[in-house]
Scaffold this motif. Structure first.
Motif, PDB file in Angstrom:
ATOM      1  N   CYS A  87      -4.366  -6.871   7.178  1.00 22.58           N
ATOM      2  CA  CYS A  87      -3.321  -6.915   6.489  1.00 22.58           C
ATOM      3  C   CYS A  87      -2.405  -6.250   7.996  1.00 22.58           C
ATOM      4  O   CYS A  87      -2.514  -5.914   8.315  1.00 22.58           O
ATOM      5  CB  CYS A  87      -3.250  -5.717   5.458  1.00 22.58           C
ATOM      6  N   VAL A  88      -1.293  -6.798   8.232  1.00 15.10           N
ATOM      7  CA  VAL A  88      -0.605  -6.231   9.069  1.00 15.10           C
ATOM      8  C   VAL A  88       0.227  -4.809   8.523  1.00 15.10           C
ATOM      9  O   VAL A  88       1.210  -5.261   7.559  1.00 15.10           O
ATOM     10  CB  VAL A  88       0.194  -7.517   9.728  1.00 15.10           C
ATOM     11  N   TRP A  89       0.477  -4.134   9.238  1.00 17.00           N
ATOM     12  CA  TRP A  89       1.685  -3.372   9.005  1.00 17.00           C
ATOM     13  C   TRP A  89       2.511  -2.743  10.504  1.00 17.00           C
ATOM     14  O   TRP A  89       1.708  -2.033  10.585  1.00 17.00           O
ATOM     15  CB  TRP A  89       1.294  -1.538   8.048  1.00 17.00           C
ATOM     16  N   ALA A  90       4.113  -3.454   9.901  1.00 14.97           N
ATOM     17  CA  ALA A  90       4.923  -2.644  11.751  1.00 14.97           C
ATOM     18  C   ALA A  90       4.361  -3.127  12.791  1.00 14.97           C
ATOM     19  O   ALA A  90       4.107  -2.413  13.751  1.00 14.97           O
ATOM     20  CB  ALA A  90       4.065  -1.123  11.182  1.00 14.97           C
ATOM     21  N   GLY A  91       3.540  -4.299  12.119  1.00 14.18           N
ATOM     22  CA  GLY A  91       2.991  -5.006  13.492  1.00 14.18           C
ATOM     23  C   GLY A  91       1.643  -4.841  14.087  1.00 14.18           C
ATOM     24  O   GLY A  91       1.566  -5.134  15.192  1.00 14.18           O
ATOM     25  N   ARG A  92       1.105  -4.144  12.836  1.00 18.26           N
ATOM     26  CA  ARG A  92      -0.941  -3.572  14.237  1.00 18.26           C
ATOM     27  C   ARG A  92      -1.286  -4.164  12.760  1.00 18.26           C
ATOM     28  O   ARG A  92      -1.548  -3.796  11.342  1.00 18.26           O
ATOM     29  CB  ARG A  92      -0.294  -2.129  13.111  1.00 18.26           C
ATOM     30  N   PRO A  93      -2.844  -4.531  13.168  1.00 11.74           N
ATOM     31  CA  PRO A  93      -3.443  -4.894  12.085  1.00 11.74           C
ATOM     32  C   PRO A  93      -4.317  -4.324  11.813  1.00 11.74           C
ATOM     33  O   PRO A  93      -4.583  -3.285  12.260  1.00 11.74           O
ATOM     34  CB  PRO A  93      -4.316  -6.098  13.201  1.00 11.74           C
ATOM     35  N   PHE A  94      -5.125  -3.880   9.929  1.00 10.64           N
ATOM     36  CA  PHE A  94      -5.529  -3.042   9.952  1.00 10.64           C
ATOM     37  C   PHE A  94      -6.977  -4.061   8.626  1.00 10.64           C
ATOM     38  O   PHE A  94      -6.340  -5.040   8.276  1.00 10.64           O
ATOM     39  CB  PHE A  94      -4.296  -2.233   8.741  1.00 10.64           C
ATOM     40  N   SER A  95      -7.839  -3.001   8.866  1.00 14.73           N
ATOM     41  CA  SER A  95      -8.542  -4.712   8.519  1.00 14.73           C
ATOM     42  C   SER A  95      -9.025  -4.045   7.082  1.00 14.73           C
ATOM     43  O   SER A  95      -7.859  -3.006   6.452  1.00 14.73           O
ATOM     44  CB  SER A  95     -10.374  -3.450   9.134  1.00 14.73           C
ATOM     45  N   ASP A  96      -9.666  -4.580   5.994  1.00 13.24           N
ATOM     46  CA  ASP A  96      -9.579  -4.814   4.152  1.00 13.24           C
ATOM     47  C   ASP A  96      -9.934  -3.343   4.526  1.00 13.24           C
ATOM     48  O   ASP A  96     -10.752  -2.973   4.625  1.00 13.24           O
ATOM     49  CB  ASP A  96     -10.239  -5.736   4.472  1.00 13.24           C
ATOM     50  N   GLY A  97      -9.563  -2.340   3.037  1.00 12.69           N
ATOM     51  CA  GLY A  97     -10.132  -0.966   2.478  1.00 12.69           C
ATOM     52  C   GLY A  97      -8.571   0.045   3.890  1.00 12.69           C
ATOM     53  O   GLY A  97      -8.951   0.589   3.645  1.00 12.69           O
ATOM     54  N   ALA A  98      -8.094  -0.048   4.716  1.00 16.90           N
ATOM     55  CA  ALA A  98      -7.908   0.754   5.179  1.00 16.90           C
ATOM     56  C   ALA A  98      -6.160   1.222   4.389  1.00 16.90           C
ATOM     57  O   ALA A  98      -6.138   0.662   3.155  1.00 16.90           O
ATOM     58  CB  ALA A  98      -6.745   0.229   6.901  1.00 16.90           C
ATOM     59  N   GLY A  99      -6.606   2.497   4.290  1.00 23.34           N
ATOM     60  CA  GLY A  99      -5.180   3.155   3.352  1.00 23.34           C
ATOM     61  C   GLY A  99      -4.262   4.038   4.487  1.00 23.34           C
ATOM     62  O   GLY A  99      -4.887   5.056   5.779  1.00 23.34           O
TER      63      GLY A  99
END
Length: 89
Positions: free
Chosen positions: A45-57
């Motif tokens: 997923c992308v949040w605030a222009g940064r990529p995060f992996s599945d399961g990140a929270g």
């Protein structure tokens, strides 16, 4: 006599031209015509222009956690997010 000598000495020091050292030239900023693209992890997923992996929270409000689940953000209640400030970027 000593006072006259002191006055002349101080006046001479104040009237002498002062020379400042030149500052070294600043390095030129790097200018990239294209932004650096960071690859998005699989199901990420992308949040605030940064990529995060599945399961990140992360906590977005008091007792509310935002979690990346199979490529989509979902919010859920979490006791681990006590007193968290809202992040609405």
């Amino acid at each position: 006599m000593m006072m006259l000598f002191r006055t002349i000495s101080v006046s001479a020091l104040l009237l002498c031209p002062a020379y400042a050292q030149q500052t070294p030239p600043l390095p030129e900023p790097m200018s990239d015509s294209m932004p650096v693209m960071v690859p998005l992890p699989v199901n990420g997923c992308v949040w605030a222009g940064r990529p995060f992996s599945d399961g990140a929270g992360f906590c977005v409000a008091d007792k509310v956690m935002q979690t990346c689940t199979i490529g989509k953000w979902s919010r859920e209640a979490s006791e681990g997010c006590r007193g968290a400030l809202a992040d609405t970027r």
